[in-house]
Design a protein around this motif. Sequence first.
Motif, PDB file in Angstrom:
ATOM      1  N   THR A   1      11.024   2.235 -18.272  1.00  0.00           N
ATOM      2  CA  THR A   1       9.983   1.256 -18.606  1.00  0.00           C
ATOM      3  C   THR A   1      10.412  -0.151 -18.216  1.00  0.00           C
ATOM      4  O   THR A   1       9.601  -1.066 -18.254  1.00  0.00           O
ATOM      5  CB  THR A   1       9.685   1.283 -20.114  1.00  0.00           C
ATOM      6  N   THR A   2      11.672  -0.362 -17.850  1.00  0.00           N
ATOM      7  CA  THR A   2      12.173  -1.711 -17.594  1.00  0.00           C
ATOM      8  C   THR A   2      12.384  -1.985 -16.108  1.00  0.00           C
ATOM      9  O   THR A   2      13.107  -2.908 -15.746  1.00  0.00           O
ATOM     10  CB  THR A   2      13.506  -1.928 -18.331  1.00  0.00           C
ATOM     11  N   LEU A   3      11.768  -1.204 -15.230  1.00  0.00           N
ATOM     12  CA  LEU A   3      11.898  -1.448 -13.800  1.00  0.00           C
ATOM     13  C   LEU A   3      11.301  -2.803 -13.437  1.00  0.00           C
ATOM     14  O   LEU A   3      10.302  -3.233 -14.022  1.00  0.00           O
ATOM     15  CB  LEU A   3      11.182  -0.353 -13.017  1.00  0.00           C
ATOM     16  N   PRO A   4      11.898  -3.489 -12.460  1.00  0.00           N
ATOM     17  CA  PRO A   4      11.333  -4.774 -12.052  1.00  0.00           C
ATOM     18  C   PRO A   4       9.988  -4.604 -11.377  1.00  0.00           C
ATOM     19  O   PRO A   4       9.687  -3.575 -10.789  1.00  0.00           O
ATOM     20  CB  PRO A   4      12.377  -5.300 -11.058  1.00  0.00           C
ATOM     21  N   GLY A   5       9.159  -5.625 -11.481  1.00  0.00           N
ATOM     22  CA  GLY A   5       7.877  -5.591 -10.790  1.00  0.00           C
ATOM     23  C   GLY A   5       6.711  -5.428 -11.743  1.00  0.00           C
ATOM     24  O   GLY A   5       6.857  -4.892 -12.844  1.00  0.00           O
ATOM     25  N   PRO A   6       5.535  -5.884 -11.321  1.00  0.00           N
ATOM     26  CA  PRO A   6       4.331  -5.810 -12.169  1.00  0.00           C
ATOM     27  C   PRO A   6       3.667  -4.439 -12.076  1.00  0.00           C
ATOM     28  O   PRO A   6       2.518  -4.302 -11.666  1.00  0.00           O
ATOM     29  CB  PRO A   6       3.451  -6.910 -11.563  1.00  0.00           C
ATOM     30  N   TYR A   7       4.386  -3.371 -12.450  1.00  0.00           N
ATOM     31  CA  TYR A   7       3.836  -2.028 -12.359  1.00  0.00           C
ATOM     32  C   TYR A   7       2.949  -1.737 -13.559  1.00  0.00           C
ATOM     33  O   TYR A   7       3.317  -1.998 -14.699  1.00  0.00           O
ATOM     34  CB  TYR A   7       4.963  -0.997 -12.305  1.00  0.00           C
ATOM     35  N   ASP A   8       1.772  -1.158 -13.284  1.00  0.00           N
ATOM     36  CA  ASP A   8       0.912  -0.742 -14.385  1.00  0.00           C
ATOM     37  C   ASP A   8       1.383   0.578 -14.981  1.00  0.00           C
ATOM     38  O   ASP A   8       1.278   0.796 -16.183  1.00  0.00           O
ATOM     39  CB  ASP A   8      -0.528  -0.591 -13.887  1.00  0.00           C
ATOM     40  N   PHE A   9       1.881   1.494 -14.137  1.00  0.00           N
ATOM     41  CA  PHE A   9       2.462   2.729 -14.642  1.00  0.00           C
ATOM     42  C   PHE A   9       3.352   3.327 -13.569  1.00  0.00           C
ATOM     43  O   PHE A   9       3.269   2.972 -12.394  1.00  0.00           O
ATOM     44  CB  PHE A   9       1.392   3.742 -15.078  1.00  0.00           C
TER      45      PHE A   9
ATOM     46  N   ALA B   1       4.635   4.186  -8.254  1.00  0.00           N
ATOM     47  CA  ALA B   1       4.194   3.226  -9.260  1.00  0.00           C
ATOM     48  C   ALA B   1       2.878   2.612  -8.819  1.00  0.00           C
ATOM     49  O   ALA B   1       2.585   2.527  -7.625  1.00  0.00           O
ATOM     50  CB  ALA B   1       5.238   2.137  -9.452  1.00  0.00           C
ATOM     51  N   ALA B   2       2.070   2.180  -9.784  1.00  0.00           N
ATOM     52  CA  ALA B   2       0.817   1.502  -9.503  1.00  0.00           C
ATOM     53  C   ALA B   2       1.000   0.009  -9.707  1.00  0.00           C
ATOM     54  O   ALA B   2       1.498  -0.436 -10.749  1.00  0.00           O
ATOM     55  CB  ALA B   2      -0.292   2.026 -10.409  1.00  0.00           C
ATOM     56  N   LEU B   3       0.609  -0.777  -8.713  1.00  0.00           N
ATOM     57  CA  LEU B   3       0.667  -2.225  -8.816  1.00  0.00           C
ATOM     58  C   LEU B   3      -0.613  -2.757  -9.447  1.00  0.00           C
ATOM     59  O   LEU B   3      -1.629  -2.064  -9.529  1.00  0.00           O
ATOM     60  CB  LEU B   3       0.872  -2.845  -7.434  1.00  0.00           C
ATOM     61  N   SER B   4      -0.562  -3.991  -9.878  1.00  0.00           N
ATOM     62  CA  SER B   4      -1.723  -4.589 -10.537  1.00  0.00           C
ATOM     63  C   SER B   4      -2.917  -4.728  -9.597  1.00  0.00           C
ATOM     64  O   SER B   4      -4.055  -4.817 -10.055  1.00  0.00           O
ATOM     65  CB  SER B   4      -1.345  -5.964 -11.097  1.00  0.00           C
ATOM     66  N   ASP B   5      -2.675  -4.731  -8.254  1.00  0.00           N
ATOM     67  CA  ASP B   5      -3.791  -4.823  -7.305  1.00  0.00           C
ATOM     68  C   ASP B   5      -4.367  -3.459  -6.943  1.00  0.00           C
ATOM     69  O   ASP B   5      -5.237  -3.358  -6.078  1.00  0.00           O
ATOM     70  CB  ASP B   5      -3.355  -5.566  -6.034  1.00  0.00           C
ATOM     71  N   GLY B   6      -3.876  -2.392  -7.577  1.00  0.00           N
ATOM     72  CA  GLY B   6      -4.399  -1.056  -7.363  1.00  0.00           C
ATOM     73  C   GLY B   6      -3.644  -0.238  -6.347  1.00  0.00           C
ATOM     74  O   GLY B   6      -3.879   0.972  -6.235  1.00  0.00           O
ATOM     75  N   ARG B   7      -2.734  -0.841  -5.581  1.00  0.00           N
ATOM     76  CA  ARG B   7      -1.969  -0.072  -4.599  1.00  0.00           C
ATOM     77  C   ARG B   7      -0.917   0.783  -5.289  1.00  0.00           C
ATOM     78  O   ARG B   7      -0.425   0.455  -6.370  1.00  0.00           O
ATOM     79  CB  ARG B   7      -1.295  -1.007  -3.595  1.00  0.00           C
ATOM     80  N   LEU B   8      -0.563   1.892  -4.641  1.00  0.00           N
ATOM     81  CA  LEU B   8       0.470   2.795  -5.125  1.00  0.00           C
ATOM     82  C   LEU B   8       1.690   2.649  -4.236  1.00  0.00           C
ATOM     83  O   LEU B   8       1.586   2.634  -3.014  1.00  0.00           O
ATOM     84  CB  LEU B   8      -0.022   4.243  -5.108  1.00  0.00           C
ATOM     85  N   ILE B   9       2.861   2.553  -4.850  1.00  0.00           N
ATOM     86  CA  ILE B   9       4.106   2.318  -4.130  1.00  0.00           C
ATOM     87  C   ILE B   9       5.022   3.519  -4.319  1.00  0.00           C
ATOM     88  O   ILE B   9       5.374   3.862  -5.459  1.00  0.00           O
ATOM     89  CB  ILE B   9       4.811   1.045  -4.637  1.00  0.00           C
TER      90      ILE B   9
ATOM     91  N   LEU C   1      16.006  13.863   1.203  1.00  0.00           N
ATOM     92  CA  LEU C   1      14.778  13.673   1.962  1.00  0.00           C
ATOM     93  C   LEU C   1      13.586  13.677   0.999  1.00  0.00           C
ATOM     94  O   LEU C   1      13.528  14.494   0.076  1.00  0.00           O
ATOM     95  CB  LEU C   1      14.600  14.766   3.006  1.00  0.00           C
ATOM     96  N   VAL C   2      12.663  12.764   1.215  1.00  0.00           N
ATOM     97  CA  VAL C   2      11.493  12.637   0.352  1.00  0.00           C
ATOM     98  C   VAL C   2      10.238  12.915   1.169  1.00  0.00           C
ATOM     99  O   VAL C   2      10.079  12.391   2.278  1.00  0.00           O
ATOM    100  CB  VAL C   2      11.406  11.228  -0.266  1.00  0.00           C
ATOM    101  N   ALA C   3       9.348  13.744   0.656  1.00  0.00           N
ATOM    102  CA  ALA C   3       8.077  14.046   1.321  1.00  0.00           C
ATOM    103  C   ALA C   3       6.930  13.487   0.499  1.00  0.00           C
ATOM    104  O   ALA C   3       6.992  13.424  -0.730  1.00  0.00           O
ATOM    105  CB  ALA C   3       7.915  15.551   1.503  1.00  0.00           C
ATOM    106  N   GLY C   4       5.868  13.084   1.195  1.00  0.00           N
ATOM    107  CA  GLY C   4       4.694  12.568   0.524  1.00  0.00           C
ATOM    108  C   GLY C   4       3.638  12.186   1.535  1.00  0.00           C
ATOM    109  O   GLY C   4       3.512  12.816   2.583  1.00  0.00           O
ATOM    110  N   TYR C   5       2.909  11.137   1.244  1.00  0.00           N
ATOM    111  CA  TYR C   5       1.864  10.714   2.171  1.00  0.00           C
ATOM    112  C   TYR C   5       1.505   9.258   1.916  1.00  0.00           C
ATOM    113  O   TYR C   5       1.757   8.703   0.843  1.00  0.00           O
ATOM    114  CB  TYR C   5       0.624  11.592   2.056  1.00  0.00           C
ATOM    115  N   ILE C   6       0.943   8.645   2.949  1.00  0.00           N
ATOM    116  CA  ILE C   6       0.445   7.286   2.813  1.00  0.00           C
ATOM    117  C   ILE C   6      -1.069   7.328   2.750  1.00  0.00           C
ATOM    118  O   ILE C   6      -1.710   8.265   3.253  1.00  0.00           O
ATOM    119  CB  ILE C   6       0.927   6.386   3.966  1.00  0.00           C
ATOM    120  N   ILE C   7      -1.651   6.324   2.095  1.00  0.00           N
ATOM    121  CA  ILE C   7      -3.096   6.207   1.953  1.00  0.00           C
ATOM    122  C   ILE C   7      -3.501   4.874   2.562  1.00  0.00           C
ATOM    123  O   ILE C   7      -3.114   3.813   2.073  1.00  0.00           O
ATOM    124  CB  ILE C   7      -3.523   6.270   0.474  1.00  0.00           C
TER     125      ILE C   7
END
Length: 302
Positions: free
Chosen positions: A3-11, A27-35, A66-72
């Motif tokens: 819960t103490t990670l840096p940055g304005p994360y909503d969740f 993580a979700a940023l306050s502008d709606g983007r996912l990081i 190695l990390v797998a995922g996707y970009i939006i």
Amino acid sequence: DYTTLPGPYDFIEIAAMNAQGHMAGYAALSDGRLIPLRFGPSDTVTVLEVPGDASGIAEDISDNGLVAGYIIHPNGGRESCYWDEKGMHLVNGFDNGSRADAINNTGMIAGTGFGNDSRMNPFREAFGQSIAPLLLLEGMDTGVVQAINDTGIAVGAVNNWALENYSACLWGLDGYPLLLEDLGGLYSQAHDVNGQEVVVGYATPPGGYFQAVRWLDKRLDALNLPDSVSSEARAVNMHGHIAGEFLDPESRPHAFVWIEGQVHDLGPGTRFAAFNDQNEVITIRTTPEGRDYPTLWIPQGK
């Protein structure tokens, strides 16, 4: 304490954890983007590369990091990718994009592609090679892959739109699908598979709710979870130990670990997130203020 990670994360959401305890999520940023994020080694948290104003979701992490995922993209388009020490690498092959949901320890990726007809098409991609579509059974319209083991066996589900059902499925190395045994209801899905081809997921009896199940030698075995109204087995590790989530009669979620028939209930209000070969579990708990936070559970004596 995540819960103490840096940055304005909503969740923050954790999607997967490897044998070393390193995790992938977003993580979700306050502008709606996912990081997209990678946790570890130690207490480090790495924000994974995404292009421009795109969002990103990390879905799985291998034991070698190695990390797998996707970009939006801002227009909603999705592209599968993986991240290594050199950065992000796109995985192309479908006209309308794709999402990578799993990666194994050999670097093989599996996921779902989107064709021009909006159907979902399961795929498997060998490290650095071209995408190989996984086949669908006759009469099935779409398919999704949830997991892939180190030999390349993939599991997930196939769907018939007209019948409004979906069925747990295993794809062999030849790319052909095998429907897994069910409980006679409309729905079943495979969530994970280990190196011994033990598969876990859920199935429904006729008119009933989800029930956590295991397929051992492709034969179905329902897990006995006391005080459970609905349940799913979400992960299986190299030892055949299982983790997942169930709802109690008051509709409260409980994460659980199942070890050789013994159920370890992690308590009301815990939602399952990830499980590894060390029997470590990540759960998500919601605070009274409505904030979600991940918690790491370590076996007693470790």
